[in-house]
Design an enzyme around this catalytic site. Structure first.
Site, PDB file in Angstrom:
ATOM      1  N   GLY A  37     -56.858 -87.885 137.686  1.00  0.00           N
ATOM      2  CA  GLY A  37     -56.689 -87.048 138.879  1.00  0.00           C
ATOM      3  C   GLY A  37     -58.038 -86.473 139.285  1.00  0.00           C
ATOM      4  O   GLY A  37     -58.981 -86.451 138.482  1.00  0.00           O
ATOM      5  N   LEU A  74     -45.251 -86.879 136.754  1.00  0.00           N
ATOM      6  CA  LEU A  74     -45.953 -88.004 137.370  1.00  0.00           C
ATOM      7  C   LEU A  74     -47.224 -88.375 136.619  1.00  0.00           C
ATOM      8  O   LEU A  74     -47.850 -89.383 136.927  1.00  0.00           O
ATOM      9  CB  LEU A  74     -46.318 -87.668 138.841  1.00  0.00           C
ATOM     10  CG  LEU A  74     -45.265 -87.982 139.905  1.00  0.00           C
ATOM     11  CD1 LEU A  74     -43.982 -87.211 139.678  1.00  0.00           C
ATOM     12  CD2 LEU A  74     -45.795 -87.692 141.303  1.00  0.00           C
ATOM     13  N   TYR A 146     -48.985 -99.340 128.906  1.00  0.00           N
ATOM     14  CA  TYR A 146     -48.365 -98.725 130.089  1.00  0.00           C
ATOM     15  C   TYR A 146     -46.880 -99.066 130.141  1.00  0.00           C
ATOM     16  O   TYR A 146     -46.021 -98.186 130.263  1.00  0.00           O
ATOM     17  CB  TYR A 146     -49.080 -99.237 131.334  1.00  0.00           C
ATOM     18  CG  TYR A 146     -48.669 -98.582 132.635  1.00  0.00           C
ATOM     19  CD1 TYR A 146     -49.035 -97.265 132.915  1.00  0.00           C
ATOM     20  CD2 TYR A 146     -47.946 -99.288 133.593  1.00  0.00           C
ATOM     21  CE1 TYR A 146     -48.684 -96.670 134.120  1.00  0.00           C
ATOM     22  CE2 TYR A 146     -47.599 -98.707 134.804  1.00  0.00           C
ATOM     23  CZ  TYR A 146     -47.965 -97.395 135.067  1.00  0.00           C
ATOM     24  OH  TYR A 146     -47.616 -96.809 136.260  1.00  0.00           O
ATOM     25  N   TYR A 160     -32.225 -87.347 126.514  1.00  0.00           N
ATOM     26  CA  TYR A 160     -32.088 -85.920 126.833  1.00  0.00           C
ATOM     27  C   TYR A 160     -30.893 -85.685 127.755  1.00  0.00           C
ATOM     28  O   TYR A 160     -30.217 -84.659 127.664  1.00  0.00           O
ATOM     29  CB  TYR A 160     -33.363 -85.377 127.483  1.00  0.00           C
ATOM     30  CG  TYR A 160     -34.351 -84.765 126.506  1.00  0.00           C
ATOM     31  CD1 TYR A 160     -34.998 -85.558 125.561  1.00  0.00           C
ATOM     32  CD2 TYR A 160     -34.631 -83.409 126.527  1.00  0.00           C
ATOM     33  CE1 TYR A 160     -35.905 -85.008 124.661  1.00  0.00           C
ATOM     34  CE2 TYR A 160     -35.535 -82.848 125.637  1.00  0.00           C
ATOM     35  CZ  TYR A 160     -36.165 -83.651 124.715  1.00  0.00           C
ATOM     36  OH  TYR A 160     -37.055 -83.099 123.824  1.00  0.00           O
TER      37      TYR A 160
END
Ligand code: UDP
Length: 312
Positions: A37, A74, A146, A160
């Site tokens: 980022g 994200l 990935y 979950y």
């Protein structure tokens, strides 16, 4: 109006997500460790009342004060060149990072939304890919860091949901492009556009017959928000179903940029998927969503952004 914790909020997709959430009146707690980022992606939001930036690595933990309505996870380096440079970080953010984000959702009673990927389908033997397809992934190849991290993230999210009754959303994002991609990100759309703008040759890997289906970032974000706002549990493909070979993409880029670059052919990376196209039946049926921006238009907007960023 909701308070949303957004990991990866300074990334390419995350910064657009921040913009869209704020525009509709939501509050954003943007969490990013800035490994891929960029602070420049969110600089324009610094003075926004509804926006807070927390520099933190979600793989190490995620501790947020106050009420939270949604946790959107994200964060993840997402380019194949990152798979080689940051393999352990990718596995950690898909596993520990997802675990911490889910724990925060449990603690706060929040909705949990995770960005998964079309890479869970690997080199797909079914075409186009529907959410029911289990995929064809090499578990030990260079892309596995990935692909398997995202597959694990989906598994943990559903665990979950079953064990802790967390309300979950899973988006499978297909090749998304647009402004704020890193110019040296290594993905095909940014590579071709930057090469064309700089008058360089376009690097086609393999013979260029492999296909992808490219989704403009605004379409991707509206699809993801439609999913967040829905009550649909289970993965949803978000992408554009128009499929292009890399040779066709090169022509679109050359036309959009008015460039006369040559194509040069380089080796195909290991395990590079030969084809990819989303089946959008679920997105249409459950979300009433479909993409609206086609490749030539999106490439032109992206090229204008890169021309400005690079001063070309
Ligand atoms: N590719 C290419 N030239 C480049 C970068 C990528 O031909 O300069 C090819 C790559 O081999 C793949 C496709 O473009 O077949 C999409 O690559 P990208 O890295 O954008 O995304 P992914 O492979 O993850 O879908």
């Amino acid at each position: 109006m909701a308070r949303v914790v957004l990991t990866g909020g300074a990334g390419f997709l995350g910064s657009h997500m921040s913009d869209h959430l704020l525009a509709r009146g939501d509050e954003v707690v943007c969490v990013d460790n800035l490994v891929t980022g960029r602070a420049s992606n969110i600089a324009h939001l610094a003075d926004h009342d509804g926006f807070t930036f927390v520099e933190c690595d979600v793989s190490e933990g995620l501790d947020i004060d106050g009420p939270v309505d949604a946790v959107m996870h994200l964060a993840c380096p997402a380019s194949p060149i990152d798979f080689a440079k940051l393999p352990i970080e990718i596995l950690k953010v898909g596993s520990y990072g997802t675990h911490h984000a889910l724990d925060l959702a449990v603690e706060k009673g929040a909705v949990f939304h995770v960005n998964s990927t079309s890479e869970v389908y690997g080199d797909p033997l079914e075409h186009p890919q529907a959410e029911t397809y289990w995929g064809n992934v090499n578990p030990i190849g260079p892309r596995s860091v990935y692909d398997e991290a995202k597959r694990f993230g989906e598994a943990l999210t559903m665990a979950y949901h079953r064990a802790h009754d967390v309300d979950v959303r899973i988006v499978r994002t297909f090749n998304t492009y647009g402004p704020r991609m890193r110019p040296d990100d290594g993905r095909v759309v940014s590579n071709f556009i930057v090469q064309a703008l700089e008058g360089e040759n376009l690097t086609v890997y393999g013979d260029g017959s492999q296909t992808r289906s490219f989704c403009y970032v605004d379409d991707q974000i509206t699809g993801q928000l439609a999913l967040l706002d829905s009550d649909y549990v289970g993965p949803v493909n978000i992408g554009n179903e128009h499929e292009f070979t890399m040779l066709e993409l090169a022509q679109v880029v050359l036309e959009a940029t008015n460039a006369s670059s040559e194509l040069v052919f380089e080796p195909l990376p290991h395990d590079d998927p030969t084809q990819r196209r989303p089946d959008l039946t679920v997105a249409r049926r459950e979300l009433g969503w479909e993409p609206t921006i086609q490749l030539a238009e999106g490439v032109a907007k992206t090229a204008a952004h890169f021309a400005e960023e690079l001063g070309l």
